[in-house]
Design a protein around this motif. Sequence first.
Motif, PDB file in Angstrom:
ATOM      1  N   VAL A   1       0.789  -1.116  -0.191  1.00  0.00           N
ATOM      2  CA  VAL A   1       0.045  -0.066   0.066  1.00  0.00           C
ATOM      3  C   VAL A   1       0.787   1.246   0.194  1.00  0.00           C
ATOM      4  O   VAL A   1       1.710   1.346   0.769  1.00  0.00           O
ATOM      5  CB  VAL A   1      -0.868   0.066   1.279  1.00  0.00           C
ATOM      6  N   GLY A   2       0.716   2.128  -0.870  1.00  0.00           N
ATOM      7  CA  GLY A   2       1.453   3.520  -0.967  1.00  0.00           C
ATOM      8  C   GLY A   2       2.595   3.308  -1.776  1.00  0.00           C
ATOM      9  O   GLY A   2       3.209   4.406  -1.765  1.00  0.00           O
ATOM     10  N   HIS A   3       2.843   2.105  -2.451  1.00  0.00           N
ATOM     11  CA  HIS A   3       3.952   2.031  -3.173  1.00  0.00           C
ATOM     12  C   HIS A   3       3.454   1.399  -4.688  1.00  0.00           C
ATOM     13  O   HIS A   3       3.558   0.228  -4.924  1.00  0.00           O
ATOM     14  CB  HIS A   3       4.984   1.232  -2.575  1.00  0.00           C
ATOM     15  N   ALA A   4       3.108   2.351  -5.390  1.00  0.00           N
ATOM     16  CA  ALA A   4       2.612   1.979  -6.798  1.00  0.00           C
ATOM     17  C   ALA A   4       3.835   1.202  -7.549  1.00  0.00           C
ATOM     18  O   ALA A   4       4.873   1.760  -7.723  1.00  0.00           O
ATOM     19  CB  ALA A   4       2.118   3.319  -7.594  1.00  0.00           C
ATOM     20  N   ALA A   5       3.733   0.093  -8.327  1.00  0.00           N
ATOM     21  CA  ALA A   5       4.545  -0.694  -9.011  1.00  0.00           C
ATOM     22  C   ALA A   5       3.666  -1.410 -10.015  1.00  0.00           C
ATOM     23  O   ALA A   5       3.881  -2.728 -10.175  1.00  0.00           O
ATOM     24  CB  ALA A   5       5.155  -1.573  -8.024  1.00  0.00           C
ATOM     25  N   PRO A   6       3.230  -0.640 -10.936  1.00  0.00           N
ATOM     26  CA  PRO A   6       2.553  -1.007 -12.197  1.00  0.00           C
ATOM     27  C   PRO A   6       3.401  -2.086 -12.890  1.00  0.00           C
ATOM     28  O   PRO A   6       4.795  -1.739 -13.067  1.00  0.00           O
ATOM     29  CB  PRO A   6       2.099  -0.110 -12.996  1.00  0.00           C
ATOM     30  N   ASN A   7       2.861  -3.258 -13.491  1.00  0.00           N
ATOM     31  CA  ASN A   7       3.720  -4.306 -14.085  1.00  0.00           C
ATOM     32  C   ASN A   7       4.333  -5.245 -13.399  1.00  0.00           C
ATOM     33  O   ASN A   7       4.744  -6.371 -13.536  1.00  0.00           O
ATOM     34  CB  ASN A   7       4.607  -3.787 -15.197  1.00  0.00           C
ATOM     35  N   ALA A   8       4.809  -4.663 -12.106  1.00  0.00           N
ATOM     36  CA  ALA A   8       5.833  -5.328 -11.275  1.00  0.00           C
ATOM     37  C   ALA A   8       4.976  -6.348 -10.173  1.00  0.00           C
ATOM     38  O   ALA A   8       3.655  -6.041  -9.840  1.00  0.00           O
ATOM     39  CB  ALA A   8       6.692  -4.583 -10.256  1.00  0.00           C
ATOM     40  N   ALA A   9       5.167  -7.467  -9.691  1.00  0.00           N
ATOM     41  CA  ALA A   9       4.766  -8.314  -8.735  1.00  0.00           C
ATOM     42  C   ALA A   9       4.697  -7.608  -7.323  1.00  0.00           C
ATOM     43  O   ALA A   9       3.634  -7.649  -6.550  1.00  0.00           O
ATOM     44  CB  ALA A   9       5.232  -9.698  -8.771  1.00  0.00           C
ATOM     45  N   GLY A  10       5.990  -7.272  -6.709  1.00  0.00           N
ATOM     46  CA  GLY A  10       6.109  -6.685  -5.375  1.00  0.00           C
ATOM     47  C   GLY A  10       7.437  -6.938  -5.000  1.00  0.00           C
ATOM     48  O   GLY A  10       8.349  -7.196  -5.746  1.00  0.00           O
ATOM     49  N   TRP A  11       7.208  -7.281  -3.756  1.00  0.00           N
ATOM     50  CA  TRP A  11       8.709  -7.437  -2.970  1.00  0.00           C
ATOM     51  C   TRP A  11       8.565  -8.802  -1.954  1.00  0.00           C
ATOM     52  O   TRP A  11       7.106  -8.979  -1.699  1.00  0.00           O
ATOM     53  CB  TRP A  11       8.756  -6.394  -1.854  1.00  0.00           C
TER      54      TRP A  11
ATOM     55  N   GLY B   1      18.532  -7.085 -12.185  1.00  0.00           N
ATOM     56  CA  GLY B   1      18.168  -6.745 -13.602  1.00  0.00           C
ATOM     57  C   GLY B   1      18.215  -7.567 -14.586  1.00  0.00           C
ATOM     58  O   GLY B   1      17.559  -7.291 -15.655  1.00  0.00           O
ATOM     59  N   GLN B   2      18.812  -8.872 -14.444  1.00  0.00           N
ATOM     60  CA  GLN B   2      18.743  -9.787 -15.187  1.00  0.00           C
ATOM     61  C   GLN B   2      17.621 -10.943 -15.110  1.00  0.00           C
ATOM     62  O   GLN B   2      17.092 -11.009 -13.924  1.00  0.00           O
ATOM     63  CB  GLN B   2      19.979 -10.608 -15.241  1.00  0.00           C
ATOM     64  N   ILE B   3      17.253 -11.449 -16.279  1.00  0.00           N
ATOM     65  CA  ILE B   3      16.151 -12.289 -16.187  1.00  0.00           C
ATOM     66  C   ILE B   3      16.393 -13.803 -15.891  1.00  0.00           C
ATOM     67  O   ILE B   3      17.599 -14.289 -16.264  1.00  0.00           O
ATOM     68  CB  ILE B   3      15.167 -12.417 -17.533  1.00  0.00           C
TER      69      ILE B   3
ATOM     70  N   ALA C   1       9.659 -17.063 -15.265  1.00  0.00           N
ATOM     71  CA  ALA C   1      10.751 -16.281 -15.428  1.00  0.00           C
ATOM     72  C   ALA C   1      10.449 -14.787 -14.811  1.00  0.00           C
ATOM     73  O   ALA C   1       9.414 -14.399 -14.768  1.00  0.00           O
ATOM     74  CB  ALA C   1      11.268 -15.927 -16.979  1.00  0.00           C
ATOM     75  N   GLY C   2      11.367 -14.116 -14.142  1.00  0.00           N
ATOM     76  CA  GLY C   2      11.303 -12.915 -13.609  1.00  0.00           C
ATOM     77  C   GLY C   2      12.464 -12.286 -13.248  1.00  0.00           C
ATOM     78  O   GLY C   2      13.851 -12.654 -13.617  1.00  0.00           O
ATOM     79  N   MET C   3      12.586 -10.962 -12.706  1.00  0.00           N
ATOM     80  CA  MET C   3      13.891 -10.163 -12.549  1.00  0.00           C
ATOM     81  C   MET C   3      13.553  -9.437 -11.280  1.00  0.00           C
ATOM     82  O   MET C   3      12.515  -9.199 -10.897  1.00  0.00           O
ATOM     83  CB  MET C   3      14.193  -9.368 -13.736  1.00  0.00           C
ATOM     84  N   GLN C   4      14.758  -9.152 -10.539  1.00  0.00           N
ATOM     85  CA  GLN C   4      14.811  -8.352  -9.559  1.00  0.00           C
ATOM     86  C   GLN C   4      15.742  -7.128  -9.443  1.00  0.00           C
ATOM     87  O   GLN C   4      16.704  -7.362  -9.796  1.00  0.00           O
ATOM     88  CB  GLN C   4      14.991  -9.294  -8.225  1.00  0.00           C
ATOM     89  N   ASP C   5      14.969  -5.985  -9.112  1.00  0.00           N
ATOM     90  CA  ASP C   5      16.182  -4.829  -9.171  1.00  0.00           C
ATOM     91  C   ASP C   5      16.872  -4.599  -7.927  1.00  0.00           C
ATOM     92  O   ASP C   5      16.646  -5.569  -7.086  1.00  0.00           O
ATOM     93  CB  ASP C   5      15.237  -3.599  -9.626  1.00  0.00           C
TER      94      ASP C   5
ATOM     95  N   ILE D   1      10.238  -7.258  -7.832  1.00  0.00           N
ATOM     96  CA  ILE D   1      10.339  -8.351  -8.454  1.00  0.00           C
ATOM     97  C   ILE D   1       9.400  -8.095  -9.552  1.00  0.00           C
ATOM     98  O   ILE D   1       8.225  -7.998  -9.044  1.00  0.00           O
ATOM     99  CB  ILE D   1      10.056  -9.569  -7.514  1.00  0.00           C
ATOM    100  N   THR D   2       9.835  -8.440 -10.663  1.00  0.00           N
ATOM    101  CA  THR D   2       8.876  -8.442 -11.831  1.00  0.00           C
ATOM    102  C   THR D   2       8.527  -9.844 -12.358  1.00  0.00           C
ATOM    103  O   THR D   2       9.791 -10.491 -12.885  1.00  0.00           O
ATOM    104  CB  THR D   2       9.058  -7.499 -12.953  1.00  0.00           C
ATOM    105  N   PHE D   3       7.416 -10.263 -12.691  1.00  0.00           N
ATOM    106  CA  PHE D   3       7.132 -11.578 -13.298  1.00  0.00           C
ATOM    107  C   PHE D   3       7.128 -11.196 -14.880  1.00  0.00           C
ATOM    108  O   PHE D   3       6.693 -10.323 -15.517  1.00  0.00           O
ATOM    109  CB  PHE D   3       5.599 -12.167 -13.006  1.00  0.00           C
ATOM    110  N   VAL D   4       8.019 -12.148 -15.591  1.00  0.00           N
ATOM    111  CA  VAL D   4       8.271 -11.860 -17.054  1.00  0.00           C
ATOM    112  C   VAL D   4       7.423 -12.727 -17.853  1.00  0.00           C
ATOM    113  O   VAL D   4       6.493 -12.212 -18.697  1.00  0.00           O
ATOM    114  CB  VAL D   4       9.642 -11.846 -17.298  1.00  0.00           C
TER     115      VAL D   4
END
Length: 533
Positions: free
Chosen positions: A331-341, A363-365, A403-407, A412-415
């Motif tokens: 909540v309070g942390h917009a992260a469109p396209n990403a899954a979260g933390w 940053g790598q998949i 597959a995903g990537m983490q900054d 974390i973003t699901f790819v």
Amino acid sequence: MYSRIHEPHACTLTDALSEWAISRPGMPWLQDSQGNALTVGQAYAGSQRFASFLCQLGVQAEERVGVFMSNSCAMVATVFGIGYLRSTAVMLNTELRSSFLRHQLNDCQLATIVVDAPLVEHIVCLADELPHLKTLVVLGDSRAAVPDHWRQVAWTDSSTCVPWEGPHPQPQDIFCIMYTSGTTGPSKGVLMPHCHCALIGLGAIRSLEITAADKYYICLPLFHANGLFMQLGTTVLAGIQAFLKQRFSASTWLADIRESGATLTNHLGTTAMFVINQPPTEQDRSHRLRASLSAPNPAQHEAVFRERFGVKDVLSGFGMTEVGIPIWGRVGHAAPNAAGWAHEDRFEICIADPETDVPVSAGQIGEILVRPKVPFGFMAGYLNVPAKTVEAWRNLWFHTGDAGMQDAQGLITFVDRIKDCIRRRGENISATEVEAVVGQLSGINEVAAYAVPAQGAGGEDEVMLALVAAEGGVLDMADIVRQVSAQLPRFAKPRYLRQMDSLPKTATGKIQRAILRQQGSAGAYDTEAEGAQ
């Protein structure tokens, strides 16, 4: 709030409901769209009576009991009653038909099943192929002729039973079995301990910052983890009310949200898209909804829910039946396209090379690997297929196949899906099971089922078939669709079909679905365009 939410290893939903019923028995908890309502005390008492009812029918602790029901207050009492008895609820998708349903009933060796009356006929037509089934507990009036060697009893008979007084389940006991699908074989039953199920709701409480003022609108089916644990289970742990829709409806979604006073709800990619596609109205912002959790959460969807519907927080997450939800939005942390933390106190996440399991750089998949930090916070394994359990746990990490990537900040973003999996209308579809149904039709020599992208931004798939005719014949696609429609669940019915001279294969004879997917659906027979159903 449940008193043990800070002790995740000790949590069970049955204990949470018991505690809530003792402290606030008269508090309203559930309303369903069929006009039923339950206070906490009524739900608890009904569940306890249903546990006694099952015991009188001969059901024992650790025995599996099928649940073939649509969302309702009665379904909730059924599932919790099975839990209190320390039996295991087998959650059956109400769209299952023919070989799909037969496989799951026999895989679990079900002797007892609780079923809505309109669904009885789908079990009866398999009677000769269900050697273990003995008892049907039926909710409502069924006109289906049940075989003489089966016992049929009414769900309502449980209302006269004395509440169950036996020992309640422990966190390590198996609460339920849910089936998840792949392409290398029939769907697999996931053994889900009570702690594993409760941990999903604990994650939602933290992610959505739930308070006593919240109310959940639940329109996803309770035979899946999202509806049963991410939403209903959350309300038990948080001590909040819920409105339970029998079946998702895009046309009534906004009215339901408004009239129920809900502040929270969940979407799948497709249900969110269906809501967005409804015509705008002056009532779009006339509601109390403060947060929505959607997986996936495309940026264009998030923007519409924020701007058109005025929903302050639009979150996402990542998980699967086997592992629960280890990754959540905030909540309070917009992260469109990403899954979260990751919820790092409860799970460990690694993004790794899918071939070597060596972690990749930020940053790598890579493949999303997960393991629990809470005892019994994961599945206990796949039912009857220990080799698949071992395979999934290679190098002591659970391999999600995604597959995903983490900054660098941990987002974390699901790819995409690494494994050949079809996901449609929120369901994981076994390509093998679809192929088994289609392949038995006359005139078909070979078939491959695979995923192609769905139109729009739902982030899901359509089912496509590549077909090779026997002896060089010409296939009637409309006739194929008509024949398989009676045997496939609605969500597994093919959208596209293409006849081919041969299927692309490896040197060892494995179908190369990646090549088929690359060819897309252009020029294929489209069941929607042709009006074939």
